[in-house]
Write a protein that holds these residues in place. Structure first.
Motif, PDB file in Angstrom:
ATOM      1  N   PHE A 197       0.767  -1.266  -0.085  1.00 51.84           N
ATOM      2  CA  PHE A 197       0.139  -0.071   0.046  1.00 51.84           C
ATOM      3  C   PHE A 197       0.956   1.212   0.094  1.00 51.84           C
ATOM      4  O   PHE A 197       0.281   2.273  -0.183  1.00 51.84           O
ATOM      5  N   THR A 198       2.159   1.197   0.051  1.00 49.22           N
ATOM      6  CA  THR A 198       3.025   2.422  -0.003  1.00 49.22           C
ATOM      7  C   THR A 198       4.043   2.250  -0.960  1.00 49.22           C
ATOM      8  O   THR A 198       4.129   3.159  -1.829  1.00 49.22           O
ATOM      9  N   ILE A 199       4.953   1.196  -0.905  1.00 45.32           N
ATOM     10  CA  ILE A 199       6.001   1.223  -1.765  1.00 45.32           C
ATOM     11  C   ILE A 199       5.650   0.912  -3.344  1.00 45.32           C
ATOM     12  O   ILE A 199       5.962   1.704  -4.180  1.00 45.32           O
ATOM     13  N   ILE A 200       4.782  -0.300  -3.611  1.00 42.59           N
ATOM     14  CA  ILE A 200       4.276  -0.377  -4.748  1.00 42.59           C
ATOM     15  C   ILE A 200       3.397   0.800  -5.386  1.00 42.59           C
ATOM     16  O   ILE A 200       3.989   1.112  -6.505  1.00 42.59           O
ATOM     17  N   PRO A 201       2.473   1.483  -4.703  1.00 43.73           N
ATOM     18  CA  PRO A 201       1.700   2.660  -5.172  1.00 43.73           C
ATOM     19  C   PRO A 201       2.767   3.833  -5.536  1.00 43.73           C
ATOM     20  O   PRO A 201       2.564   4.449  -6.735  1.00 43.73           O
ATOM     21  N   MET A 202       3.778   4.001  -4.786  1.00 42.08           N
ATOM     22  CA  MET A 202       4.926   5.234  -5.031  1.00 42.08           C
ATOM     23  C   MET A 202       5.465   4.952  -6.100  1.00 42.08           C
ATOM     24  O   MET A 202       5.449   5.894  -7.046  1.00 42.08           O
ATOM     25  N   GLY A 203       5.879   3.742  -6.445  1.00 41.69           N
ATOM     26  CA  GLY A 203       6.660   3.191  -7.610  1.00 41.69           C
ATOM     27  C   GLY A 203       5.876   3.635  -8.896  1.00 41.69           C
ATOM     28  O   GLY A 203       6.344   3.983  -9.947  1.00 41.69           O
ATOM     29  N   MET A 204       4.441   3.117  -9.001  1.00 40.07           N
ATOM     30  CA  MET A 204       3.630   3.281  -9.932  1.00 40.07           C
ATOM     31  C   MET A 204       3.313   4.816  -9.999  1.00 40.07           C
ATOM     32  O   MET A 204       3.235   5.048 -11.456  1.00 40.07           O
ATOM     33  N   SER A 205       3.201   5.369  -9.126  1.00 45.30           N
ATOM     34  CA  SER A 205       2.798   6.882  -9.367  1.00 45.30           C
ATOM     35  C   SER A 205       4.122   7.628 -10.114  1.00 45.30           C
ATOM     36  O   SER A 205       3.914   8.544 -11.034  1.00 45.30           O
ATOM     37  N   LEU A 206       5.316   6.879  -9.594  1.00 47.24           N
ATOM     38  CA  LEU A 206       6.465   7.762 -10.110  1.00 47.24           C
ATOM     39  C   LEU A 206       6.666   7.314 -11.803  1.00 47.24           C
ATOM     40  O   LEU A 206       6.994   8.377 -12.412  1.00 47.24           O
ATOM     41  N   ILE A 207       6.296   6.260 -12.270  1.00 49.27           N
ATOM     42  CA  ILE A 207       6.275   5.824 -13.580  1.00 49.27           C
ATOM     43  C   ILE A 207       5.206   6.544 -14.289  1.00 49.27           C
ATOM     44  O   ILE A 207       5.412   7.039 -15.451  1.00 49.27           O
ATOM     45  N   TYR A 208       3.934   6.688 -13.671  1.00 49.84           N
ATOM     46  CA  TYR A 208       2.880   7.524 -14.353  1.00 49.84           C
ATOM     47  C   TYR A 208       3.343   8.930 -14.602  1.00 49.84           C
ATOM     48  O   TYR A 208       2.704   9.456 -15.315  1.00 49.84           O
ATOM     49  N   SER A 209       4.037   9.394 -13.692  1.00 43.10           N
ATOM     50  CA  SER A 209       4.319  10.878 -13.759  1.00 43.10           C
ATOM     51  C   SER A 209       5.196  11.211 -14.908  1.00 43.10           C
ATOM     52  O   SER A 209       5.169  12.456 -15.227  1.00 43.10           O
ATOM     53  N   PHE A 210       5.677  10.308 -15.587  1.00 41.37           N
ATOM     54  CA  PHE A 210       6.377  10.176 -16.855  1.00 41.37           C
ATOM     55  C   PHE A 210       5.746  10.278 -18.265  1.00 41.37           C
ATOM     56  O   PHE A 210       6.147   9.948 -19.132  1.00 41.37           O
ATOM     57  N   THR A 211       4.377  10.052 -17.862  1.00 38.92           N
ATOM     58  CA  THR A 211       3.425   9.410 -19.120  1.00 38.92           C
ATOM     59  C   THR A 211       2.467  10.300 -19.042  1.00 38.92           C
ATOM     60  O   THR A 211       2.066  11.375 -18.231  1.00 38.92           O
ATOM     61  N   ASP A 212       1.311  10.272 -20.060  1.00 39.75           N
ATOM     62  CA  ASP A 212       0.070  11.072 -19.987  1.00 39.75           C
ATOM     63  C   ASP A 212      -1.065  10.006 -19.676  1.00 39.75           C
ATOM     64  O   ASP A 212      -2.123  10.259 -20.373  1.00 39.75           O
TER      65      ASP A 212
ATOM     66  N   TYR B  61      -0.296  13.697 -14.944  1.00 40.70           N
ATOM     67  CA  TYR B  61       0.210  15.086 -14.699  1.00 40.70           C
ATOM     68  C   TYR B  61      -0.008  15.197 -13.071  1.00 40.70           C
ATOM     69  O   TYR B  61       0.797  15.646 -12.385  1.00 40.70           O
ATOM     70  N   ALA B  62      -1.181  14.609 -12.661  1.00 39.06           N
ATOM     71  CA  ALA B  62      -1.148  14.612 -11.094  1.00 39.06           C
ATOM     72  C   ALA B  62      -0.375  13.828 -10.355  1.00 39.06           C
ATOM     73  O   ALA B  62       0.291  14.138  -9.295  1.00 39.06           O
ATOM     74  N   CYS B  63       0.230  13.007 -10.850  1.00 42.72           N
ATOM     75  CA  CYS B  63       1.285  11.963 -10.293  1.00 42.72           C
ATOM     76  C   CYS B  63       2.682  12.966 -10.239  1.00 42.72           C
ATOM     77  O   CYS B  63       3.387  12.856  -9.077  1.00 42.72           O
ATOM     78  N   ALA B  64       2.769  13.661 -11.208  1.00 43.55           N
ATOM     79  CA  ALA B  64       4.109  14.493 -11.183  1.00 43.55           C
ATOM     80  C   ALA B  64       3.851  15.526 -10.145  1.00 43.55           C
ATOM     81  O   ALA B  64       4.686  15.990  -9.497  1.00 43.55           O
ATOM     82  N   GLN B  65       2.792  16.213  -9.984  1.00 42.82           N
ATOM     83  CA  GLN B  65       2.355  17.049  -8.849  1.00 42.82           C
ATOM     84  C   GLN B  65       2.390  16.387  -7.512  1.00 42.82           C
ATOM     85  O   GLN B  65       3.053  17.022  -6.638  1.00 42.82           O
ATOM     86  N   GLY B  66       1.941  15.350  -7.415  1.00 42.38           N
ATOM     87  CA  GLY B  66       2.150  14.476  -6.172  1.00 42.38           C
ATOM     88  C   GLY B  66       3.697  14.296  -5.608  1.00 42.38           C
ATOM     89  O   GLY B  66       4.046  14.614  -4.496  1.00 42.38           O
ATOM     90  N   TRP B  67       4.552  14.018  -6.456  1.00 38.81           N
ATOM     91  CA  TRP B  67       5.849  14.114  -6.593  1.00 38.81           C
ATOM     92  C   TRP B  67       6.565  15.229  -5.942  1.00 38.81           C
ATOM     93  O   TRP B  67       7.597  15.379  -5.368  1.00 38.81           O
ATOM     94  N   LEU B  68       6.034  16.495  -6.606  1.00 41.14           N
ATOM     95  CA  LEU B  68       6.653  17.418  -6.232  1.00 41.14           C
ATOM     96  C   LEU B  68       6.301  17.786  -4.684  1.00 41.14           C
ATOM     97  O   LEU B  68       7.089  18.528  -3.848  1.00 41.14           O
ATOM     98  N   VAL B  69       4.995  17.471  -4.157  1.00 34.98           N
ATOM     99  CA  VAL B  69       4.363  17.648  -2.887  1.00 34.98           C
ATOM    100  C   VAL B  69       5.451  16.740  -1.862  1.00 34.98           C
ATOM    101  O   VAL B  69       6.076  17.317  -0.909  1.00 34.98           O
ATOM    102  N   PHE B  70       5.888  15.549  -2.443  1.00 34.69           N
ATOM    103  CA  PHE B  70       6.728  14.698  -1.790  1.00 34.69           C
ATOM    104  C   PHE B  70       7.953  15.197  -1.702  1.00 34.69           C
ATOM    105  O   PHE B  70       8.696  15.255  -0.681  1.00 34.69           O
ATOM    106  N   ALA B  71       8.357  15.889  -2.535  1.00 32.43           N
ATOM    107  CA  ALA B  71       9.798  16.573  -2.634  1.00 32.43           C
ATOM    108  C   ALA B  71       9.856  17.877  -1.391  1.00 32.43           C
ATOM    109  O   ALA B  71      10.713  17.840  -0.754  1.00 32.43           O
ATOM    110  N   PHE B  72       8.693  18.581  -1.522  1.00 31.70           N
ATOM    111  CA  PHE B  72       8.643  19.559  -0.358  1.00 31.70           C
ATOM    112  C   PHE B  72       8.729  18.888   0.957  1.00 31.70           C
ATOM    113  O   PHE B  72       9.414  19.419   1.857  1.00 31.70           O
ATOM    114  N   THR B  73       7.886  17.844   1.217  1.00 33.34           N
ATOM    115  CA  THR B  73       7.884  17.150   2.467  1.00 33.34           C
ATOM    116  C   THR B  73       9.040  16.353   2.851  1.00 33.34           C
ATOM    117  O   THR B  73       9.797  16.538   4.122  1.00 33.34           O
ATOM    118  N   LEU B  74       9.859  15.882   1.893  1.00 34.41           N
ATOM    119  CA  LEU B  74      11.269  15.463   2.165  1.00 34.41           C
ATOM    120  C   LEU B  74      12.345  16.401   2.669  1.00 34.41           C
ATOM    121  O   LEU B  74      13.063  16.025   3.433  1.00 34.41           O
TER     122      LEU B  74
END
Length: 319
Positions: free
Chosen positions: A28-43, A273-286
């Motif tokens: 529920f954390t590692i796999i969804p994060m990995g998938m969202s990272l992949i999706y962030s480079f797609t449409d 695009y939403a996944c890319a935005q999510g990783w930007l929020v993750f960068a802020f929190t990191l």
């Protein structure tokens, strides 16, 4: 050096004990994060993500955030305004209330419970409760009492400033209890002899607070500041239920916009695009997480520990 059978059993037993958490964390954390990272480079789109092959667009989504998406840039600003003001007021109020409840006053245990009580109420219930209190025009509960003071009715969600102020107030109200308890516990750990010595030297309450109490509880303050900032950067439920990002987009936060974009099926701002935005929020929190680790460990290691370790190492080598 080969491990003994007893040590191997201990290791296997350890992983057996943590396996439920490890499986859940992975699923529920590692796999969804990995998938969202992949999706962030797609449409990718929500409705076709499992039925159509992924179309990689590289860093296009990330460039779009900073070059064309004025809505998300405004959401970043709104989130920072919300986070900074909320956390500043939250820490100040928590410190003042903790100082008060540290004194021997009648009913302080009851006050501690009452202040902490909002923290056990789900955020959805909190937001809906306050929305009922603040809405209804001149007939809402707040304006009803204000009318007895001769104050004109206030439209709490009528403009951007009042709406943001209302959302910040609700955030402080729900987060005050846990923050106050952490600060109170830190204050109670301040050495009493230091405070007594300062009193004997003629220091007043403000001087004792600035020069003794705050330095002694600095790590607790750093903890509550950074953890509150991290949670505020991810604010969603209270904003969604209170204002839905309005009026206009004056209270739209990053999380609110990310969820909105994720379920769109047309245009550039879809799931990828939403996944890319999510990783930007993750960068802020990191970033805030790294700052917390650096500040919390600062001063733990003695200044001359490195020299002492080298000296011990040299002695061992000579012997």
């Amino acid at each position: 050096m080969a491990k003994s059978g007893f040590e191997r059993k201990k290791i296997l037993r350890f992983f057996a004990y943590i396996s439920p958490w490890l499986i859940g964390f992975t699923a529920f954390t590692i796999i969804p994060m990995g998938m969202s990272l992949i999706y962030s480079f797609t449409d990718a789109k929500m409705v076709t993500v499992n039925s159509e092959p992924l179309n990689f667009v590289g860093l296009k989504n990330y460039f779009l955030i900073f070059t064309e998406d004025k809505d998300f840039q405004r959401a970043i600003l709104n989130t920072l305004i919300y986070s900074v003001i909320k956390v500043a007021l939250l820490v100040i109020f928590s410190l003042l209330i903790a100082l008060l409840l540290d004194k021997k006053i009648i009913g302080r245990k009851v006050f501690r419970v009452m202040i902490y009580l909002p923290a056990v109420i789900p955020v959805v219930s909190v937001a809906l409760l306050w929305k009922l209190i603040f809405t209804g025009g001149e007939f809402n509960i707040i304006n009803y009492f204000l009318s007895y003071l001769g104050i004109a009715p206030v439209n709490f969600f009528g403009n951007g400033v009042s709406a943001m102020g209302t959302v910040i107030f609700v955030g402080i109200w729900s987060g005050l209890g846990p923050t106050m308890l952490i600060v109170l516990a830190a204050i109670q750990g301040v050495p009493k002899d230091l405070l007594e010595a300062a009193s004997l030297d003629g220091a007043n309450s403000v001087q004792r607070l600035i020069h003794i109490i705050i330095p002694c509880i600095s790590k607790a303050l750093i903890f509550v500041i950074l953890t509150s900032l991290i949670s505020s950067l991810q604010a969603y439920a209270e904003v969604k239920l209170l204002t839905e990002g309005g009026p206009g987009n004056s209270t739209t936060t990053m999380s609110l916009l990310i969820v909105s974009n994720a379920f769109k099926t047309l245009g550039k701002k879809t799931l990828g695009y939403a996944c890319a935005q999510g990783w930007l929020v993750f960068a802020f929190t990191l970033v805030f997480g790294i700052i917390y680790v650096k500040l919390s460990t600062k001063g733990d290691k003695p200044k001359n520990s490195g020299k002492r370790e080298r000296r011990v190492k040299n002695v061992k080598e000579k012997s």
